[in-house]
Design a protein around this motif. Structure first.
Motif, PDB file in Angstrom:
ATOM      1  N   GLN A   4       8.755  65.916  25.550  1.00  0.00           N
ATOM      2  CA  GLN A   4       9.916  65.572  26.376  1.00  0.00           C
ATOM      3  C   GLN A   4       9.455  64.884  27.660  1.00  0.00           C
ATOM      4  O   GLN A   4       8.430  65.234  28.224  1.00  0.00           O
ATOM      5  CB  GLN A   4      10.697  66.843  26.716  1.00  0.00           C
ATOM      6  CG  GLN A   4      11.892  66.648  27.600  1.00  0.00           C
ATOM      7  CD  GLN A   4      13.107  66.143  26.854  1.00  0.00           C
ATOM      8  OE1 GLN A   4      13.267  66.421  25.691  1.00  0.00           O
ATOM      9  NE2 GLN A   4      13.952  65.413  27.538  1.00  0.00           N
ATOM     10  N   TYR A   6      10.720  63.952  31.576  1.00  0.00           N
ATOM     11  CA  TYR A   6      11.680  64.310  32.617  1.00  0.00           C
ATOM     12  C   TYR A   6      11.521  63.319  33.767  1.00  0.00           C
ATOM     13  O   TYR A   6      10.407  62.909  34.095  1.00  0.00           O
ATOM     14  CB  TYR A   6      11.432  65.734  33.114  1.00  0.00           C
ATOM     15  CG  TYR A   6      11.479  66.744  32.002  1.00  0.00           C
ATOM     16  CD1 TYR A   6      12.691  67.254  31.545  1.00  0.00           C
ATOM     17  CD2 TYR A   6      10.310  67.166  31.378  1.00  0.00           C
ATOM     18  CE1 TYR A   6      12.736  68.159  30.502  1.00  0.00           C
ATOM     19  CE2 TYR A   6      10.353  68.074  30.337  1.00  0.00           C
ATOM     20  CZ  TYR A   6      11.558  68.571  29.904  1.00  0.00           C
ATOM     21  OH  TYR A   6      11.601  69.465  28.866  1.00  0.00           O
ATOM     22  N   SER A  18       8.096  60.229  36.537  1.00  0.00           N
ATOM     23  CA  SER A  18       8.394  60.969  35.312  1.00  0.00           C
ATOM     24  C   SER A  18       7.214  61.870  34.988  1.00  0.00           C
ATOM     25  O   SER A  18       6.081  61.601  35.405  1.00  0.00           O
ATOM     26  CB  SER A  18       8.678  60.023  34.147  1.00  0.00           C
ATOM     27  OG  SER A  18       7.537  59.262  33.834  1.00  0.00           O
ATOM     28  N   PRO A 101      16.020  67.562  37.377  1.00  0.00           N
ATOM     29  CA  PRO A 101      17.310  68.160  37.039  1.00  0.00           C
ATOM     30  C   PRO A 101      17.536  68.429  35.553  1.00  0.00           C
ATOM     31  O   PRO A 101      18.337  69.302  35.210  1.00  0.00           O
ATOM     32  CB  PRO A 101      18.327  67.144  37.578  1.00  0.00           C
ATOM     33  CG  PRO A 101      17.584  65.873  37.708  1.00  0.00           C
ATOM     34  CD  PRO A 101      16.155  66.239  37.984  1.00  0.00           C
ATOM     35  N   ASP A 102      16.836  67.733  34.667  1.00  0.00           N
ATOM     36  CA  ASP A 102      17.033  67.946  33.231  1.00  0.00           C
ATOM     37  C   ASP A 102      16.084  68.982  32.632  1.00  0.00           C
ATOM     38  O   ASP A 102      16.216  69.341  31.462  1.00  0.00           O
ATOM     39  CB  ASP A 102      16.888  66.627  32.467  1.00  0.00           C
ATOM     40  CG  ASP A 102      17.991  65.648  32.828  1.00  0.00           C
ATOM     41  OD1 ASP A 102      19.104  66.108  33.159  1.00  0.00           O
ATOM     42  OD2 ASP A 102      17.740  64.436  32.786  1.00  0.00           O
ATOM     43  N   ASP A 104      14.703  72.540  31.771  1.00  0.00           N
ATOM     44  CA  ASP A 104      15.205  73.907  31.630  1.00  0.00           C
ATOM     45  C   ASP A 104      14.245  74.827  32.374  1.00  0.00           C
ATOM     46  O   ASP A 104      13.241  75.273  31.821  1.00  0.00           O
ATOM     47  CB  ASP A 104      15.294  74.275  30.151  1.00  0.00           C
ATOM     48  CG  ASP A 104      15.831  75.687  29.933  1.00  0.00           C
ATOM     49  OD1 ASP A 104      16.436  76.265  30.867  1.00  0.00           O
ATOM     50  OD2 ASP A 104      15.630  76.206  28.820  1.00  0.00           O
TER      51      ASP A 104
END
Length: 143
Positions: A4, A6, A18, A101-102, A104
């Protein structure tokens, strides 16, 4: 979560970055330096391998403040917005949880709980300073 990506940016958006992969750790820091820097009673952190971080815009806008050799705090010279902290002795970069913010955010521990000004009875391990494997005493405190 391992592949992932972010994204985050400073307050004005001139600096963007990022991180890819999974954080090496997540938790809360209660040290005086983090509290003063963040203007908050506790700082939520995410620790990453430096190679997972890419500055995607505004690298020339990033300045560094080093109060100690252990924490090289990065901020935007345009808006003053905080970005991250390099921890050279740990070989990790702390990207403040609020900057991603994305992500978890799943904290696993509290560090420097001996300096706390806000008790957080959440059942997570509370270290007086730092875990032993990160150079601390490893001394745990009650919730």
């Amino acid at each position: 979560m391992s592949d992932q990506t972010y994204h985050g940016s400073c307050f004005c958006g001139k600096v963007a970055f990022s991180v890819t992969g999974a954080p090496a750790g997540m938790g809360y820091c209660h040290c005086l330096s983090c509290r003063t820097w963040s203007a908050a009673p506790v700082n939520a952190f995410t620790l990453w391998e430096p190679a997972s971080l890419t500055i995607t815009a505004g690298e020339d806008q990033i300045a560094t403040y080093c109060k100690t050799d252990q924490s090289h705090r990065k901020f935007c010279t345009s808006c003053g917005g905080h970005l991250m902290t390099d921890h050279p002795q740990m070989g990790l970069v702390d990207i403040y949880a609020a900057m991603l913010p994305d992500l978890d955010f799943q904290p696993a521990l509290h560090v420097h709980y001996g300096e706390k000004v806000l008790s957080i009875p959440d059942g997570l391990t509370k270290f007086n300073d730092m875990p032993a494997d990160l150079g601390g005493s490893g001394t745990e405190l009650p919730d």
